[in-house]
Scaffold this motif. Structure first.
Motif, PDB file in Angstrom:
ATOM      1  N   ILE A  51       0.830  -1.212   0.000  1.00  0.00           N
ATOM      2  CA  ILE A  51       0.000   0.000   0.000  1.00  0.00           C
ATOM      3  C   ILE A  51       0.861   1.257   0.000  1.00  0.00           C
ATOM      4  O   ILE A  51       0.569   2.231  -0.693  1.00  0.00           O
ATOM      5  CB  ILE A  51      -0.947   0.007   1.221  1.00  0.00           C
ATOM      6  CG1 ILE A  51      -1.995  -1.108   1.111  1.00  0.00           C
ATOM      7  CG2 ILE A  51      -1.649   1.360   1.352  1.00  0.00           C
ATOM      8  CD1 ILE A  51      -2.867  -1.257   2.346  1.00  0.00           C
ATOM      9  N   LEU A  52       1.932   1.222   0.750  1.00  0.00           N
ATOM     10  CA  LEU A  52       2.738   2.425   0.945  1.00  0.00           C
ATOM     11  C   LEU A  52       3.873   2.590  -0.063  1.00  0.00           C
ATOM     12  O   LEU A  52       4.568   3.613  -0.028  1.00  0.00           O
ATOM     13  CB  LEU A  52       3.329   2.430   2.356  1.00  0.00           C
ATOM     14  CG  LEU A  52       2.313   2.520   3.503  1.00  0.00           C
ATOM     15  CD1 LEU A  52       3.022   2.451   4.847  1.00  0.00           C
ATOM     16  CD2 LEU A  52       1.485   3.793   3.392  1.00  0.00           C
ATOM     17  N   ASP A  53       4.067   1.619  -0.960  1.00  0.00           N
ATOM     18  CA  ASP A  53       5.178   1.768  -1.900  1.00  0.00           C
ATOM     19  C   ASP A  53       4.870   2.850  -2.941  1.00  0.00           C
ATOM     20  O   ASP A  53       3.811   3.483  -2.898  1.00  0.00           O
ATOM     21  CB  ASP A  53       5.532   0.430  -2.564  1.00  0.00           C
ATOM     22  CG  ASP A  53       4.454  -0.093  -3.511  1.00  0.00           C
ATOM     23  OD1 ASP A  53       3.610   0.695  -3.971  1.00  0.00           O
ATOM     24  OD2 ASP A  53       4.460  -1.316  -3.809  1.00  0.00           O
ATOM     25  N   ASN A  54       5.761   3.060  -3.869  1.00  0.00           N
ATOM     26  CA  ASN A  54       5.636   4.173  -4.805  1.00  0.00           C
ATOM     27  C   ASN A  54       4.879   3.829  -6.086  1.00  0.00           C
ATOM     28  O   ASN A  54       4.782   4.663  -6.986  1.00  0.00           O
ATOM     29  CB  ASN A  54       7.034   4.701  -5.161  1.00  0.00           C
ATOM     30  CG  ASN A  54       7.718   5.353  -3.975  1.00  0.00           C
ATOM     31  OD1 ASN A  54       7.056   6.005  -3.159  1.00  0.00           O
ATOM     32  ND2 ASN A  54       9.021   5.173  -3.864  1.00  0.00           N
ATOM     33  N   ASP A  55       4.366   2.625  -6.185  1.00  0.00           N
ATOM     34  CA  ASP A  55       3.557   2.239  -7.340  1.00  0.00           C
ATOM     35  C   ASP A  55       2.192   2.917  -7.206  1.00  0.00           C
ATOM     36  O   ASP A  55       1.476   2.701  -6.226  1.00  0.00           O
ATOM     37  CB  ASP A  55       3.397   0.717  -7.376  1.00  0.00           C
ATOM     38  CG  ASP A  55       2.799   0.214  -8.678  1.00  0.00           C
ATOM     39  OD1 ASP A  55       2.018   0.961  -9.306  1.00  0.00           O
ATOM     40  OD2 ASP A  55       3.093  -0.937  -9.060  1.00  0.00           O
ATOM     41  N   THR A  56       1.826   3.728  -8.166  1.00  0.00           N
ATOM     42  CA  THR A  56       0.596   4.520  -8.053  1.00  0.00           C
ATOM     43  C   THR A  56      -0.632   3.811  -8.615  1.00  0.00           C
ATOM     44  O   THR A  56      -1.731   4.352  -8.547  1.00  0.00           O
ATOM     45  CB  THR A  56       0.761   5.864  -8.795  1.00  0.00           C
ATOM     46  OG1 THR A  56       1.074   5.611 -10.163  1.00  0.00           O
ATOM     47  CG2 THR A  56       1.873   6.688  -8.155  1.00  0.00           C
ATOM     48  N   ARG A  57      -0.461   2.620  -9.154  1.00  0.00           N
ATOM     49  CA  ARG A  57      -1.603   1.899  -9.696  1.00  0.00           C
ATOM     50  C   ARG A  57      -2.539   1.446  -8.572  1.00  0.00           C
ATOM     51  O   ARG A  57      -2.112   1.287  -7.418  1.00  0.00           O
ATOM     52  CB  ARG A  57      -1.136   0.671 -10.486  1.00  0.00           C
ATOM     53  CG  ARG A  57      -0.343   0.985 -11.734  1.00  0.00           C
ATOM     54  CD  ARG A  57       0.188  -0.297 -12.346  1.00  0.00           C
ATOM     55  NE  ARG A  57       1.084  -1.008 -11.433  1.00  0.00           N
ATOM     56  CZ  ARG A  57       1.556  -2.237 -11.668  1.00  0.00           C
ATOM     57  NH1 ARG A  57       1.227  -2.866 -12.784  1.00  0.00           N
ATOM     58  NH2 ARG A  57       2.377  -2.804 -10.796  1.00  0.00           N
ATOM     59  N   PRO A  58      -3.820   1.213  -8.873  1.00  0.00           N
ATOM     60  CA  PRO A  58      -4.719   0.653  -7.858  1.00  0.00           C
ATOM     61  C   PRO A  58      -4.167  -0.673  -7.353  1.00  0.00           C
ATOM     62  O   PRO A  58      -3.648  -1.485  -8.127  1.00  0.00           O
ATOM     63  CB  PRO A  58      -6.039   0.448  -8.612  1.00  0.00           C
ATOM     64  CG  PRO A  58      -5.986   1.397  -9.761  1.00  0.00           C
ATOM     65  CD  PRO A  58      -4.533   1.479 -10.154  1.00  0.00           C
ATOM     66  N   LEU A  59      -4.274  -0.889  -6.059  1.00  0.00           N
ATOM     67  CA  LEU A  59      -3.829  -2.140  -5.441  1.00  0.00           C
ATOM     68  C   LEU A  59      -5.065  -2.908  -4.992  1.00  0.00           C
ATOM     69  O   LEU A  59      -5.761  -2.491  -4.067  1.00  0.00           O
ATOM     70  CB  LEU A  59      -2.915  -1.853  -4.252  1.00  0.00           C
ATOM     71  CG  LEU A  59      -2.425  -3.081  -3.486  1.00  0.00           C
ATOM     72  CD1 LEU A  59      -1.488  -3.920  -4.354  1.00  0.00           C
ATOM     73  CD2 LEU A  59      -1.714  -2.665  -2.192  1.00  0.00           C
ATOM     74  N   VAL A  90      -0.829  10.509   3.816  1.00  0.00           N
ATOM     75  CA  VAL A  90      -0.891   9.042   3.845  1.00  0.00           C
ATOM     76  C   VAL A  90      -2.327   8.569   3.675  1.00  0.00           C
ATOM     77  O   VAL A  90      -2.604   7.638   2.911  1.00  0.00           O
ATOM     78  CB  VAL A  90      -0.290   8.501   5.159  1.00  0.00           C
ATOM     79  CG1 VAL A  90      -0.577   7.003   5.308  1.00  0.00           C
ATOM     80  CG2 VAL A  90       1.203   8.760   5.208  1.00  0.00           C
ATOM     81  N   GLN A  91      -3.257   9.209   4.376  1.00  0.00           N
ATOM     82  CA  GLN A  91      -4.667   8.861   4.201  1.00  0.00           C
ATOM     83  C   GLN A  91      -5.110   8.996   2.747  1.00  0.00           C
ATOM     84  O   GLN A  91      -5.774   8.108   2.197  1.00  0.00           O
ATOM     85  CB  GLN A  91      -5.534   9.773   5.070  1.00  0.00           C
ATOM     86  CG  GLN A  91      -5.634   9.374   6.524  1.00  0.00           C
ATOM     87  CD  GLN A  91      -6.592  10.293   7.252  1.00  0.00           C
ATOM     88  OE1 GLN A  91      -6.456  11.514   7.203  1.00  0.00           O
ATOM     89  NE2 GLN A  91      -7.568   9.712   7.919  1.00  0.00           N
ATOM     90  N   ALA A  92      -4.733  10.091   2.132  1.00  0.00           N
ATOM     91  CA  ALA A  92      -5.119  10.330   0.738  1.00  0.00           C
ATOM     92  C   ALA A  92      -4.528   9.261  -0.179  1.00  0.00           C
ATOM     93  O   ALA A  92      -5.199   8.784  -1.110  1.00  0.00           O
ATOM     94  CB  ALA A  92      -4.667  11.718   0.305  1.00  0.00           C
ATOM     95  N   LYS A  93      -3.296   8.883   0.075  1.00  0.00           N
ATOM     96  CA  LYS A  93      -2.646   7.859  -0.743  1.00  0.00           C
ATOM     97  C   LYS A  93      -3.356   6.525  -0.610  1.00  0.00           C
ATOM     98  O   LYS A  93      -3.633   5.839  -1.610  1.00  0.00           O
ATOM     99  CB  LYS A  93      -1.180   7.710  -0.326  1.00  0.00           C
ATOM    100  CG  LYS A  93      -0.421   6.656  -1.100  1.00  0.00           C
ATOM    101  CD  LYS A  93       1.053   6.642  -0.711  1.00  0.00           C
ATOM    102  CE  LYS A  93       1.829   5.633  -1.547  1.00  0.00           C
ATOM    103  NZ  LYS A  93       3.284   5.683  -1.264  1.00  0.00           N
ATOM    104  N   VAL A  94      -3.673   6.138   0.616  1.00  0.00           N
ATOM    105  CA  VAL A  94      -4.346   4.859   0.854  1.00  0.00           C
ATOM    106  C   VAL A  94      -5.739   4.871   0.220  1.00  0.00           C
ATOM    107  O   VAL A  94      -6.151   3.905  -0.430  1.00  0.00           O
ATOM    108  CB  VAL A  94      -4.431   4.557   2.357  1.00  0.00           C
ATOM    109  CG1 VAL A  94      -5.253   3.294   2.610  1.00  0.00           C
ATOM    110  CG2 VAL A  94      -3.031   4.415   2.952  1.00  0.00           C
ATOM    111  N   ASN A  95      -6.463   5.959   0.416  1.00  0.00           N
ATOM    112  CA  ASN A  95      -7.819   6.060  -0.134  1.00  0.00           C
ATOM    113  C   ASN A  95      -7.817   5.972  -1.661  1.00  0.00           C
ATOM    114  O   ASN A  95      -8.742   5.422  -2.261  1.00  0.00           O
ATOM    115  CB  ASN A  95      -8.472   7.368   0.299  1.00  0.00           C
ATOM    116  CG  ASN A  95      -8.788   7.401   1.777  1.00  0.00           C
ATOM    117  OD1 ASN A  95      -8.963   6.365   2.414  1.00  0.00           O
ATOM    118  ND2 ASN A  95      -8.835   8.603   2.344  1.00  0.00           N
TER     119      ASN A  95
END
Length: 398
Positions: A51-59, A90-95
């Motif tokens: 989740i926290l890595d730099n890959d921006t694709r949907p997980l 971080v919240q925005a990234k996870v969401n």
């Protein structure tokens, strides 16, 4: 087994993972008790890292038996960052990144924690799945005649799997229940009157409902030319999904109309693809049993001229594709309107020139701006088994 098959799969499609890649994604999650997410585990740490890595694709976080290990990963992220200045980011990234694909809520972790603490994380609440009951002509794909030859002539891995009426018998893990009927019996029963897959109290014989029920979460992601990962309402082998009216981050299964019955069901949204889906599985079995690329059949390749088009009401729009087959097989093309995935309220006429690489779709006179027509190209080769690939075009009304 993947290591043994590796050399045979090396020249297959580029998304075939190596054994090392597979092992890097295997870890034990939260299993101390049902709904357990009280502590970090190797499984939750693996999810957290992804989740926290730099890959921006949907997980896509698939949950086939409950979301508790996913819950632990999210709880660990919250515990680490919620008192820091980077918490909002971080919240925005996870969401933005995390998508939970769950086959129902098989524990309470989502209700107890995820839904409350991470309400903006997308949830695909999946159901239905592969089967052969919706269309009588599809019954062959769930028959012993179809699967038994594949089971017994393609190596030990597939031979160990139970198929419909394959002649095998295994003892139930849970033994015999108080009513004398086994809860779970993979393979063919020796005594159909005594042993059934489930004590359903109906006419179904054991093994007539033997598919793995959680597979829609995986089938949804297969790169077969359908575009559900771009827009889940466009459909997939795992069904078709739209946001809930009350909770826009929760996506629920949508019903497709079964032409055999005239009624709509979310199950048919998956079962409409049964022939291509089952043949694809059979094709993959052949890959693993075939030493050389030329010994097995492979899916056609479809390249659309345009996947998104626009047009005005009353006008005709051209759809076209370049089609090739890696084995040199002849192919059959069929363009059709996917009515259930379309939003136009006016009837759409049949596709013109539907069996050619270039076809034509006429937008109804009554079509309204921003409505869409979804057109699916199905390309099937003449190999054994017959394998398919799709192209999905969205025509938006101007």
């Amino acid at each position: 087994m993947a290591a043994k098959l590796g050399p045979r799969l090396a020249d297959r499609p580029p998304w075939t993972p190596t054994p090392a890649e597979l092992w890097s994604k295997v870890a034990v999650g939260n299993v101390d008790f049902e709904n357990d997410f009280h502590a970090d585990t190797p499984g939750s740490d693996l999810i957290k890292k992804a989740i926290l890595d730099n890959d921006t694709r949907p997980l896509y976080l698939e949950a086939w038996g409950g979301t508790n290990t996913i819950a632990r990963a999210l709880k660990s992220i919250e515990d680490e960052y919620n008192s820091t200045s980077s918490w909002s980011a971080v919240q925005a990234k996870v969401n933005q990144k995390a998508v939970i694909a769950a086959l129902g809520m098989q524990d309470n972790a989502y209700a107890d924690y995820i839904g409350k603490s991470w309400p903006k994380v997308k949830l695909y609440n999946m159901g239905g799945g592969p089967g052969c009951s919706a269309v009588p002509a599809n019954a062959v794909y769930c028959s012993p005649e179809y699967w038994t030859p594949l089971k017994y002539s393609h190596g030990p891995l597939i031979e160990a799997r139970s198929f419909f009426g394959d002649g095998t018998y295994h003892v139930s893990e849970e033994g015999i229940t108080s009513n004398g009927i086994h809860n779970w019996e993979p393979g063919q029963a020796k005594d159909m009157e005594t042993f059934r897959l489930y004590n359903r109290g109906d006419k179904h014989q054991r093994m007539e409902f033997a598919g793995e029920g959680d597979s829609p979460t995986f089938l949804f992601l297969l790169n077969n030319g359908l575009r559900a990962t771009q827009d889940p309402s466009l459909g997939s082998w795992g069904g078709r999904y739209k946001p809930s009216d009350t909770i826009p981050t929760t996506y629920n299964g949508q019903a497709d109309v079964n032409p055999e019955t005239g009624t709509a069901s979310s199950g048919y949204a998956s079962q409409r693809w049964t022939p291509e889906m089952q043949n694809d599985f059979a094709g993959r079995i052949e890959w693993g049993a075939s030493p050389a690329f030329t010994d097995a059949n492979h899916n056609p390749v479809v390249k659309l001229a345009n996947s998104d088009l626009t047009g005005k009401a009353g006008k005709t729009v051209e759809v076209s594709a370049k089609v090739t087959d890696p084995d040199g097989d002849n192919v059959k093309l069929n363009w059709s309107v996917y009515t259930d995935a379309s939003t136009v309220t006016s009837p759409v006429a049949a596709v013109q020139n539907p069996t050619s690489k270039t076809a034509y779709v006429t937008i109804p006179d009554g079509a309204k701006s921003a409505e869409r027509i979804v057109v699916v190209l199905t390309v099937t080769d003449k190999g054994t088994p017959a394998l398919s690939k799709y192209g999905e075009v969205v025509i938006t009304v101007k």
